[in-house]
Structure formats: structure tokens, C-alpha cells
Design an enzyme around this catalytic site. Structure first.
Site, PDB file in Angstrom:
ATOM      1  N   CYS A   1      -1.111  -5.026 -10.007  1.00  0.00           N
ATOM      2  CA  CYS A   1      -1.407  -5.620  -8.697  1.00  0.00           C
ATOM      3  C   CYS A   1      -1.301  -4.574  -7.592  1.00  0.00           C
ATOM      4  CB  CYS A   1      -0.439  -6.748  -8.371  1.00  0.00           C
ATOM      5  SG  CYS A   1       0.008  -7.799  -9.748  1.00  0.00           S
ATOM      6  N   ASP A   2      -0.288  -3.727  -7.637  1.00  0.00           N
ATOM      7  CA  ASP A   2       0.035  -2.901  -6.473  1.00  0.00           C
ATOM      8  C   ASP A   2      -0.133  -1.397  -6.677  1.00  0.00           C
ATOM      9  OD1 ASP A   2       0.777  -5.221  -5.127  1.00  0.00           O
ATOM     10  OD2 ASP A   2       2.809  -5.137  -5.925  1.00  0.00           O
TER      11      ASP A   2
ATOM     12  N   CYS B   1       4.818  -5.458 -10.090  1.00  0.00           N
ATOM     13  CA  CYS B   1       3.540  -5.543 -10.817  1.00  0.00           C
ATOM     14  C   CYS B   1       2.702  -4.294 -10.581  1.00  0.00           C
ATOM     15  CB  CYS B   1       2.770  -6.785 -10.377  1.00  0.00           C
ATOM     16  SG  CYS B   1       1.169  -6.935 -11.173  1.00  0.00           S
TER      17      CYS B   1
END
Ligand code: NAP
Length: 307
Positions: A136-137, A133
Site C-alpha cells: 500500500c505505502d 503495509c
């Protein structure tokens, strides 16, 4: 045991659209969602191809708007996991968490989950350099060197997103040609931070506590080499979320649900919508269309089989 006219499984765009159409038709409906609503939309930074948003819209923003729209109506929601489904005539029973509920019609919109490479260290170093992701990261890899693996729209789009944050990206794809759209390919080829590593597969993720590199094999020369890097983002497609499906449900060879054009499955009263359905075009806009079609068909089924 709580009884509903319709149960929608999955709170992504397909499930939310289906629930919206059902409650607006006066059908007693429950939406069952394992986590928070949004599905893959939440993993998408910017949606550039959802009609009506010429300058694009953030995935989470479209999700919030759909959710807000649903909250205008009298819809039951259960935040838990569907564990089992018993197919019965006239109504179906679902084990949700520890409770059984019944529904006369059921719409499967449970979506997909990330496909893995199944290589050494992929699981062990998840969250320590391995990611599925970008939104997200990505921020953890500012000014670092990463690899993006895959050749579809997800890999290309996410590489372009990540290129704004990181120092360098090795875009590793197993073939010479990309599967993703030409417009994304062109942007990737023009991006000075992206270096193509084609005809290559990742054979091992390297590192003890954190990712330190990847081993790749050139599929043409069969030679192995290592690339030093800090993170590896894997976008090699999706697998269906189908662990709770009843055995009677007809699936294609990849585990996606077969439907007719009204989204009806082989089981009366059971419909499927969105990415979980066997089809070619997996987009938010097609998921929403599937959801509306499935709800309309389910409504007709409920009317026809009333009482
Ligand atoms: P995808 O289109 O199925 O592409 C998966 C890619 O990963 C392919 O290039 C495939 O290579 C490669 N791959 C698969 N298994 C692999 C393995 N074990 N090792 C190495 N490479 C592997 O998946 P996606 O890109 O996630 O997209 C999924 C769906 O969402 C598609 O329908 C896509 O169009 C849609 N989508 C659309 C947008 C958009 O329109 N903006 C954005 C994201 C996703 P091969 O090409 O060699 O098979």
C-alpha cells in the site's frame, strides 16, 4: 430476519474456500465481509509458495480469481461488520450492521489484524511515515530511508520487496536470529540496501508531523540510539479479529479459536478456519484447506441435524 443454513464470516482465502464448498453442496449460504474480499492476501505482493504457480502470483490476482470462482454460484453476500453473536440451540443469531440474521451453522474465518509496537508516536504518525503495509505505502518511500521492524517471514519478505523501491533499509529485530525462513534471511543478508540492526527494539517513533527517525534500544547493552529515516514499516505479527466472539467460544491464550481437526469449535454448529484458528502454520494454502474442511464438517452437521 433472514435465515441461512450457513453463515461464513470473513472473505479471505479461508472464508472464500468455505463458501465455495458450501454453495457447491447446495447449502444456502451467506458470506459476510467487512471490507472487500481477500484478507491478508491483498497485502501480499507476490505469493511464491501457492502450489500451481511456479513463477508466483500477485496476492490481489489470486484473490480476484477466488472471487470470480465464487461468483459462478448462487451465494448471498453482505458487506458489513459482524457486531454480536448469540449462541442458540439449532441456530445462531448474528447482528450484522443493524440487521440480525440467523444461521444453523457458522464458520468463523475473520482472520487477523496487524500487531502494533505500542510505542510513542506509532498511532499519531500512522499514514505519515508509519505503515503496516508495504504494497500500500512502499511507493511513497522511493529513494528514501526506512526501517522495517520484525524478524518473521513478513518482515523479511516485505524488506526484500521494499528494497526495490527505497534507498536504504534498517532491518530492526529484537533478537540475533530471525524467525523467518532461511531463504529470505539469506536474501536479506545479501541485499546491499539492507542493514541489520539486531538485538534492538524500537522504543519511540520520532517526528512532529511526519516520521523523522526512530529511537532504538539495544537489549543487550541497554543503550539507546537514534536513527534518522523517513518511514517505519512494522511487521511484528498479527492479533486475532475476535471482538465479536460469543463468550462461550473456547480460545487459546492469545485469543485464537481452538478447534479439532475437523475445524469444529466447542460450540455445536460453529467452526473456525484460517488465521483465526489456533495453529502454527498460517499460509494461504492452509487457510484454503481449513475452509474446505470446515465447510465439509458443517455440511455433515447440517445433514445430521436436518429440520
Ligand atoms: P511472526 O512469524 O509471528 O513474526 C513476528 C516477528 O515480530 C518475530 O520475529 C517477533 O520476534 C517479532 N515481534 C513480535 N512482537 C514484537 C514486538 N513487540 N517488538 C519487536 N518485535 C516483535 O509474524 P509474521 O512474520 O507476520 O508471520 C505471521 C505468519 O504468517 C507466520 O506463520 C508466517 O510464517 C506466515 N507468513 C508466511 C509467509 C510465507 O511463507 N511466504 C509470508 C508472510 C507470513 P521474535 O522472533 O523474537 O518472537
Amino acid at each position: 430476519m433472514k435465515s441461512y443454513d450457513a453463515i461464513v464470516i470473513g472473505g479471505g482465502p479461508a472464508g472464500m474456500a468455505a463458501a465455495l464448498y458450501l454453495v457447491r453442496s447446495g447449502v444456502k449460504t451467506v458470506l459476510v465481509e467487512k471490507l472487500s474480499p481477500g484478507g491478508q492476501m491483498l497485502m501480499t505482493e507476490e505469493l511464491e509458495n501457492y502450489p500451481g504457480f511456479p513463477r508466483g502470483i500477485k496476492g490481489y490476482e489470486l484473490c480476484d480469481r477466488m472471487d470470480e470462482h465464487l461468483r459462478e454460484y448462487d451465494l448471498d453476500r453482505i458487506l458489513d461488520e459482524v457486531k454480536e453473536i448469540k449462541v442458540e440451540e439449532g441456530k445462531h443469531s448474528l447482528l450484522v450492521g443493524d440487521e440480525w440474521i440467523t444461521g444453523r451453522a457458522v464458520i468463523f474465518a475473520s482472520g487477523v489484524t496487524f500487531r502494533k509496537l505500542h510505542v510513542h508516536n506509532e498511532d499519531k504518525l500512522l499514514g505519515r511515515g508509519v505503515s503496516y503495509c508495504a504494497i500500500c505505502d512502499g511507493n511513497f518511500f522511493r529513494d528514501k530511508v526506512i526501517a522495517v521492524v520484525g524478524g518473521g517471514n513478513s518482515a523479511l519478505e516485505e524488506a526484500l520487496y521494499l528494497s526495490r523501491l527505497v534507498k536504504k533499509i534498517y532491518l530492526i529485530h529484537r533478537r540475533e536470529e530471525f524467525r523467518g525462513l532461511k531463504c529470505y534471511q539469506d536474501k536479506c543478508y545479501k541485499d546491499p540496501k539492507i542493514e541489520m540492526v539486531l538485538n534492538s527494539v524500537v522504543t519511540r517513533v520520532l517526528g512532529d508531523d511526519d516520521v523523522s527517525g526512530v529511537e532504538v534500544q539495544n537489549v543487550k547493552t541497554e543503550e539507546y540510539s537514534e536513527i534518522d529515516l523517513d518511514g517505519v514499516f512494522i511487521f511484528v505479527g498479527f492479533d486475532p479479529v475476535n471482538n465479536f466472539f460469543p463468550p462461550e467460544l473456547e480460545l487459546d491464550e492469545w485469543g485464537f479459536i481452538k478447534t479439532d481437526q475437523e475445524m469444529a469449535t466447542n460450540i455445536p454448529g460453529i467452526y473456525a478456519a484460517g488465521d483465526i484458528r489456533s495453529k502454527k502454520c498460517r499460509q494461504v494454502v492452509t487457510a484454503v484447506g481449513d475452509g474446505a474442511t470446515a465447510a465439509t464438517a458443517a455440511f455433515a452437521y447440517l445433514e445430521h441435524n436436518n429440520g
